[in-house]
Scaffold this motif. Structure first.
Motif, short mmCIF file in Angstrom:
data_model
loop_
_atom_site.label_atom_id
_atom_site.label_comp_id
_atom_site.label_asym_id
_atom_site.label_seq_id
_atom_site.Cartn_x
_atom_site.Cartn_y
_atom_site.Cartn_z
N PRO A 40 0.93 -1.26 0.05
CA PRO A 40 -0.03 0.14 0.07
C PRO A 40 0.85 1.38 0.10
CG PRO A 40 -0.94 -1.58 1.76
CD PRO A 40 0.47 -2.19 1.06
N LYS A 41 1.84 1.36 0.87
CA LYS A 41 2.86 2.46 0.59
C LYS A 41 3.37 2.72 -0.74
CE LYS A 41 7.07 4.38 2.74
NZ LYS A 41 8.19 4.22 3.51
N GLU A 42 3.62 1.67 -1.49
CA GLU A 42 4.19 1.88 -2.97
C GLU A 42 3.16 2.40 -3.67
OE1 GLU A 42 6.02 1.29 -6.62
OE2 GLU A 42 6.72 1.38 -4.53
N ARG A 43 2.17 1.84 -3.47
CA ARG A 43 0.83 2.55 -4.20
C ARG A 43 0.26 4.14 -4.04
NH1 ARG A 43 -3.29 0.22 -6.96
NH2 ARG A 43 -2.54 -2.04 -6.38
N VAL A 44 0.51 4.52 -2.60
CA VAL A 44 0.49 5.92 -2.41
C VAL A 44 1.59 6.59 -2.92
CG1 VAL A 44 0.32 7.39 -0.31
CG2 VAL A 44 -1.10 5.37 -0.22
N ALA A 50 2.75 10.67 -9.08
CA ALA A 50 2.37 11.01 -10.30
C ALA A 50 1.62 12.32 -10.26
CB ALA A 50 1.22 10.02 -10.70
N HIS A 51 0.95 12.63 -9.24
CA HIS A 51 0.35 14.07 -9.29
C HIS A 51 1.50 15.12 -9.22
CE1 HIS A 51 -3.55 13.42 -8.46
NE2 HIS A 51 -3.77 12.84 -7.23
N PHE A 52 2.61 15.02 -8.48
CA PHE A 52 3.67 15.80 -8.72
C PHE A 52 4.36 15.97 -9.84
CE2 PHE A 52 8.04 17.21 -8.22
CZ PHE A 52 8.17 18.36 -7.14
N LEU A 53 4.55 14.88 -10.75
CA LEU A 53 5.15 14.96 -11.82
C LEU A 53 4.22 15.88 -13.05
CD1 LEU A 53 7.58 14.22 -13.72
CD2 LEU A 53 6.41 11.93 -14.20
N ALA A 54 3.04 15.34 -12.80
CA ALA A 54 1.96 15.69 -13.86
C ALA A 54 1.67 17.27 -13.42
CB ALA A 54 0.63 14.94 -13.80
N ALA A 113 -1.17 6.01 -13.41
CA ALA A 113 0.03 5.77 -12.84
C ALA A 113 -0.07 4.34 -12.30
CB ALA A 113 0.82 6.67 -11.88
N GLU A 114 -1.23 4.21 -11.49
CA GLU A 114 -1.46 2.83 -11.05
C GLU A 114 -1.85 1.88 -12.03
OE1 GLU A 114 -4.24 2.70 -7.71
OE2 GLU A 114 -3.42 4.65 -6.88
N ALA A 115 -2.59 2.20 -12.99
CA ALA A 115 -2.93 1.38 -14.21
C ALA A 115 -1.64 0.91 -14.90
CB ALA A 115 -3.86 1.89 -14.91
N MET A 116 -0.85 1.80 -15.14
CA MET A 116 0.51 1.62 -15.66
C MET A 116 1.34 0.56 -14.92
SD MET A 116 1.67 5.50 -17.21
CE MET A 116 3.13 5.09 -17.55
N PHE A 118 0.49 -1.30 -11.93
CA PHE A 118 -0.01 -2.42 -11.21
C PHE A 118 -1.25 -2.96 -12.02
CE2 PHE A 118 0.75 0.78 -7.60
CZ PHE A 118 2.27 0.19 -7.64
N GLU A 119 -1.32 -2.44 -13.09
CA GLU A 119 -2.40 -2.96 -14.07
C GLU A 119 -3.81 -3.06 -13.48
OE1 GLU A 119 -1.71 -7.12 -15.16
OE2 GLU A 119 0.27 -6.82 -15.72
N LYS A 120 -4.14 -2.33 -12.22
CA LYS A 120 -5.44 -2.12 -11.75
C LYS A 120 -5.17 -0.76 -11.10
CE LYS A 120 -7.99 -6.18 -10.93
NZ LYS A 120 -8.63 -7.20 -9.89
N ALA A 121 -6.31 -0.04 -11.14
CA ALA A 121 -6.17 1.29 -10.25
C ALA A 121 -7.46 1.25 -9.07
CB ALA A 121 -6.78 2.47 -11.31
N LYS A 122 -6.71 1.24 -8.22
CA LYS A 122 -7.68 0.92 -7.03
C LYS A 122 -7.56 2.38 -6.29
CE LYS A 122 -7.13 -3.54 -5.71
NZ LYS A 122 -7.80 -4.43 -5.05
N GLY A 123 -8.89 2.74 -5.89
CA GLY A 123 -9.18 4.11 -5.26
C GLY A 123 -9.40 5.01 -6.12
N GLY A 124 -8.71 6.17 -6.10
CA GLY A 124 -8.84 7.22 -6.98
C GLY A 124 -10.26 8.07 -6.73
#
Length: 192
Positions: A40-44, A50-54, A113-116, A118-124
């Motif tokens: 979960p830490k990796e996901r956050v 991703a927010h920062f970069l975008a 970023a999550e889909a790229m 982890f193949e799944k975007a959880k949350g959001g």
């Protein structure tokens, strides 16, 4: 047997309307909390990086960068505009379309970023709620169809930006997990 089967949906609705947490817990229990082995830490970290970069690539200035008490990962917030005027950066003013476009890309960057990775975007969900608030603050009316188009465009643009800067995104994820200061995160984005 028929009467019993007919009562199941009624009981489900009754319990759901009086104690929705019980239904949610039951669904989680049945479905499980499988996160695909992703920390979960990796996901956050990936989400915030991703927010920062975008946001940085869209030209939005950083309004806040701090580690919140309940998390050990830095969070980033952006001003709505690059205009230095305090009225222009006020969060309750109407936004022009350039600002709406940039903030749409930032909001959609998490799921992309999550889909790229982890193949799944959880949350959001919080990002989509924030995106809805951005649409409401627009100077011009954005109807449902245009909102869908902007969301799709924001997702595609976020994908393009993150994919073209994948190495920088990975370095930012590492920097966020190590709680690096904002200057080091900007240096990562600026390096060639």
């Amino acid at each position: 047997l028929c009467y019993f089967l007919a009562l199941i949906p009624i009981l489900w609705l009754g319990v759901g309307s009086t104690a929705p947490a019980a239904i949610a817990s039951l669904i989680v229990l049945i479905r499980g909390q499988d996160d695909g082995g992703v920390d979960p830490k990796e996901r956050v970290c990936r989400h915030e990086a991703a927010h920062f970069l975008a946001g940085y690539l869209c030209g939005l200035p950083v309004a806040n960068y701090e580690t919140i008490e309940d998390s050990d990962i830095p969070r980033v917030e952006f001003h709505y505009s690059s205009d230095a005027d305090s009225v222009a950066t006020a969060p309750n003013r109407e936004l022009n379309m350039d600002e709406v476009n940039a903030l749409t890309v930032v909001a959609m960057s998490r799921a992309v970023a999550e889909a790229m990775s982890f193949e799944k975007a959880k949350g959001g969900n919080s990002d989509l709620i924030e995106l809805q608030n951005i649409f409401r603050k627009s100077k011009e009316f954005i109807g449902a169809e245009k909102q869908q188009d902007l969301t799709r465009w924001g997702s595609l643009t976020a994908y393009r930006l993150l994919n073209e800067n994948k190495a920088k995104l990975d370095l930012l994820v590492k920097a966020f997990s190590q709680k690096k200061p904002i200057a080091e995160c900007v240096a990562i984005v600026e390096q060639e």
